[in-house]
Design a protein around this motif. Sequence first.
Motif, mmCIF file in Angstrom:
data_model
loop_
_atom_site.group_PDB
_atom_site.id
_atom_site.type_symbol
_atom_site.label_atom_id
_atom_site.label_comp_id
_atom_site.label_asym_id
_atom_site.label_seq_id
_atom_site.Cartn_x
_atom_site.Cartn_y
_atom_site.Cartn_z
ATOM 1 N N ILE A 142 0.855 -1.180 0.000
ATOM 2 C CA ILE A 142 0.000 0.000 0.000
ATOM 3 C C ILE A 142 0.893 1.233 0.000
ATOM 4 C CG2 ILE A 142 -1.741 1.274 1.313
ATOM 5 C CD1 ILE A 142 -2.549 -1.446 2.540
ATOM 6 N N PRO A 143 0.620 2.245 -0.828
ATOM 7 C CA PRO A 143 1.469 3.446 -0.850
ATOM 8 C C PRO A 143 1.503 4.128 0.513
ATOM 9 C CG PRO A 143 0.019 3.396 -2.765
ATOM 10 C CD PRO A 143 -0.439 2.293 -1.857
ATOM 11 N N PRO A 144 2.632 4.761 0.872
ATOM 12 C CA PRO A 144 2.713 5.470 2.149
ATOM 13 C C PRO A 144 1.802 6.695 2.162
ATOM 14 C CG PRO A 144 4.628 5.963 0.796
ATOM 15 C CD PRO A 144 3.860 4.888 0.083
ATOM 16 N N THR A 145 1.441 7.119 3.353
ATOM 17 C CA THR A 145 0.591 8.306 3.498
ATOM 18 C C THR A 145 1.317 9.349 4.335
ATOM 19 O OG1 THR A 145 -0.502 7.443 5.482
ATOM 20 C CG2 THR A 145 -1.519 6.956 3.346
ATOM 21 N N ILE A 146 0.936 10.609 4.148
ATOM 22 C CA ILE A 146 1.525 11.713 4.892
ATOM 23 C C ILE A 146 0.424 12.705 5.253
ATOM 24 C CG2 ILE A 146 2.149 12.881 2.725
ATOM 25 C CD1 ILE A 146 4.518 14.118 4.225
ATOM 26 N N ASN A 147 0.438 13.161 6.493
ATOM 27 C CA ASN A 147 -0.512 14.170 6.952
ATOM 28 C C ASN A 147 0.223 15.209 7.778
ATOM 29 O OD1 ASN A 147 -3.312 13.191 6.124
ATOM 30 N ND2 ASN A 147 -2.466 11.367 7.109
ATOM 31 N N ALA A 148 -0.192 16.460 7.678
ATOM 32 C CA ALA A 148 0.429 17.559 8.427
ATOM 33 C C ALA A 148 -0.548 18.066 9.474
ATOM 34 C CB ALA A 148 0.820 18.691 7.480
ATOM 35 N N ARG A 149 0.005 18.472 10.612
ATOM 36 C CA ARG A 149 -0.833 19.046 11.669
ATOM 37 C C ARG A 149 -0.029 20.046 12.482
ATOM 38 N NH1 ARG A 149 0.606 16.355 16.450
ATOM 39 N NH2 ARG A 149 1.690 14.342 16.068
ATOM 40 N N GLU A 150 -0.772 20.909 13.193
ATOM 41 C CA GLU A 150 -0.151 21.908 14.065
ATOM 42 C C GLU A 150 -0.355 21.517 15.518
ATOM 43 O OE1 GLU A 150 -0.630 25.078 16.991
ATOM 44 O OE2 GLU A 150 -2.276 23.975 16.025
ATOM 45 N N SER A 151 0.679 21.709 16.335
ATOM 46 C CA SER A 151 0.574 21.478 17.767
ATOM 47 C C SER A 151 1.472 22.491 18.476
ATOM 48 C CB SER A 151 0.988 20.046 18.128
ATOM 49 O OG SER A 151 0.922 19.837 19.524
ATOM 50 N N ASP A 152 0.885 23.305 19.319
ATOM 51 C CA ASP A 152 1.628 24.346 20.037
ATOM 52 C C ASP A 152 2.414 25.250 19.096
ATOM 53 O OD1 ASP A 152 0.731 23.408 22.518
ATOM 54 O OD2 ASP A 152 2.382 21.964 22.662
ATOM 55 N N GLY A 153 1.802 25.541 17.952
ATOM 56 C CA GLY A 153 2.436 26.430 16.994
ATOM 57 C C GLY A 153 3.520 25.785 16.151
ATOM 58 N N LYS A 154 3.770 24.483 16.326
ATOM 59 C CA LYS A 154 4.793 23.760 15.583
ATOM 60 C C LYS A 154 4.158 22.907 14.490
ATOM 61 C CE LYS A 154 7.929 25.358 18.407
ATOM 62 N NZ LYS A 154 8.852 26.453 17.970
ATOM 63 N N LEU A 155 4.934 22.597 13.473
ATOM 64 C CA LEU A 155 4.462 21.771 12.355
ATOM 65 C C LEU A 155 4.957 20.344 12.528
ATOM 66 C CD1 LEU A 155 3.098 21.437 9.574
ATOM 67 C CD2 LEU A 155 5.276 22.117 8.532
ATOM 68 N N TYR A 156 4.015 19.408 12.491
ATOM 69 C CA TYR A 156 4.344 17.980 12.596
ATOM 70 C C TYR A 156 3.792 17.233 11.385
ATOM 71 C CZ TYR A 156 5.564 18.793 17.497
ATOM 72 O OH TYR A 156 6.144 19.249 18.662
ATOM 73 N N TYR A 157 4.539 16.210 10.980
ATOM 74 C CA TYR A 157 4.069 15.317 9.926
ATOM 75 C C TYR A 157 3.887 13.916 10.512
ATOM 76 C CZ TYR A 157 5.046 18.813 6.357
ATOM 77 O OH TYR A 157 5.042 19.953 5.591
ATOM 78 N N ASP A 158 2.743 13.322 10.203
ATOM 79 C CA ASP A 158 2.472 11.931 10.574
ATOM 80 C C ASP A 158 2.605 11.072 9.321
ATOM 81 O OD1 ASP A 158 1.794 12.460 13.324
ATOM 82 O OD2 ASP A 158 -0.068 13.351 12.585
ATOM 83 N N LEU A 159 3.444 10.052 9.401
ATOM 84 C CA LEU A 159 3.736 9.187 8.260
ATOM 85 C C LEU A 159 3.290 7.769 8.570
ATOM 86 C CD1 LEU A 159 7.468 10.325 7.900
ATOM 87 C CD2 LEU A 159 5.429 11.520 7.075
ATOM 88 N N GLU A 160 2.765 7.101 7.557
ATOM 89 C CA GLU A 160 2.335 5.715 7.751
ATOM 90 C C GLU A 160 2.702 4.887 6.534
ATOM 91 O OE1 GLU A 160 -1.592 3.256 9.361
ATOM 92 O OE2 GLU A 160 -1.598 5.448 9.281
ATOM 93 N N VAL A 161 3.262 3.679 6.794
ATOM 94 C CA VAL A 161 3.661 2.779 5.714
ATOM 95 C C VAL A 161 3.007 1.422 5.924
ATOM 96 C CG1 VAL A 161 5.854 3.993 5.440
ATOM 97 C CG2 VAL A 161 5.748 1.953 6.880
ATOM 98 N N ASP A 162 3.060 0.601 4.902
ATOM 99 C CA ASP A 162 2.439 -0.721 4.931
ATOM 100 C C ASP A 162 3.195 -1.635 5.897
ATOM 101 O OD1 ASP A 162 1.254 -3.166 4.406
ATOM 102 O OD2 ASP A 162 1.192 -2.867 2.246
ATOM 103 N N VAL A 163 2.501 -2.191 6.855
ATOM 104 C CA VAL A 163 3.147 -3.057 7.859
ATOM 105 C C VAL A 163 3.265 -4.505 7.388
ATOM 106 C CG1 VAL A 163 2.403 -1.611 9.780
ATOM 107 C CG2 VAL A 163 0.944 -3.508 9.019
#
Length: 530
Positions: free
Chosen positions: A281-302
Amino acid sequence: MEIQTPQTIWKDYDKSGATNETVVSTVDHGDYLESCVYFNGEKADDGIARICAQLFLPKKDGPVPAVLFFDDEKNHLGITHVSALLEEGLAVLVVDYVGKLPGKSRYTLYPDSLNPQTKEEFPEDMRQSRTYIYGCVGFKALNYLLSKDFVDKDRIGVLGAGEAGAIVWTLSVKEKLKAGMTFYGGGFFRDEKRDDLKFLAYKAAFDVRSCAQHSLFPVLIQGTSNERNSSLDYLNELYNCSDENYFSIAPRANRSIITPQKKNIKYWFAYMLADRGYAPIPPTINARESDGKLYYDLEVDVNNEVTFVKLYTYQGEDEAAFRNWSEQKIVKISEGKYISKVDVYTENEPIRAFVTVKYKHSLYLCSPVLLKRPKQMKVLADPRTSRLIYESDMGLDDFIVPNDYDLNHDEEKLVMKKGPHDIEGVCSMTGQLMTFKLGDHKYRGQGDTLLKILLYVEQKCNVTFTVMDRSRDVFEFVKTFEPEDGWASVSLASFDFKSQKRVLSDWSEIVSIRIYSGDAKLLLGSMLWV
């Protein structure tokens, strides 16, 4: 001119008909046969096209899966990858669609009225255009394969490189093949800034984005992050047109196939045509803000063992060819899930990111390129810039190995090496180093600052420093270095650099620097603004 779409222009096209095959030669290579063949193409009032192709057929019992291969007209992918498909028991038909060109001994024979080399750019009749003629070759080549008893007609795939990727997408709106793959770009029309009506009509009829939205089979889109034609965003669009597609990006590269992408040719068609293994399955990427910082959540096929996962980001407005893709640190939080905190240098410029994953004995895949605007996410920027562009503790960093046409971050050609006093530096085995960091928001030079570079050469040579601006103007400075100098420092002002037309006035528009030492090995120890 009548407005058409890919669906309407090909709707009534009939690929069938006698192939009238001529076998010019056959060579027995032991495990497979290689034949040069001609067969019927499109018919016109003044004759019929005779399509030239190389047929590679494994020696196996029963019908075998087959791949149609259309190479790029100018920058060849080459047939070296055919052997990997043959090892998987797949037949390969390498088709010439271009016709007669200097230096070619065998080529497709077109009647004068169909010769693509003599066609005007946009003839009044679209069916007389080079684009349409190439599409016809694709359909006729498929008809040839379907006429062969040795081909498993339910297991046919198609591979197109460069502009020939358009043939893959053209087939996808009409033919239910098993799978397709494209390399470098995807078609004849992208985002050219033209508004004449004839061009727009052609774009509506042949722009592969419309094909991708109605594709009848999955396509693995393979590209590079810094393609000279800035096609990355366009390829990203194609990928997002269908949930069935797959994506693979070579980071910090232009027109250069990295090793995992080469292996994708074998793995992809083995999965899709021969049911060997499992397509992750292709990897996924999502961006979010927390306490004014930028975070990326990454997920790959297990379900597949992972060799590596990497995250690349770039912030700025530069066109794709000039982006400095920086690898970010990631942290594994659970099986198949990762997180990364990424610095933002301005709230007003977009930030792009993509994740790559290499599965063991399997595909190298990427997420879509995700574009976010920090201000809209309420991410706070840290506007501090860095005078330090590079030091050896950064390792290979964002450096690239440039060749005559392509760029790549090839770790076989890009190494860390010790110079005098056991001080390390980044070294290119080809004598050329390049980076886009000078155009990066964090490292951008300003005004009358000096660019100070520490380097060492293993033999006396002239070192050429070349910088390029956003208009693609090139400026050079040359200096002689000797090994006796040890680690030598040079401080460069913008006015040291000259083009054929002018002197560089300041650093503000510079996007890259290239350092060339010819046959002499060069080690770069540091680079900073002073």
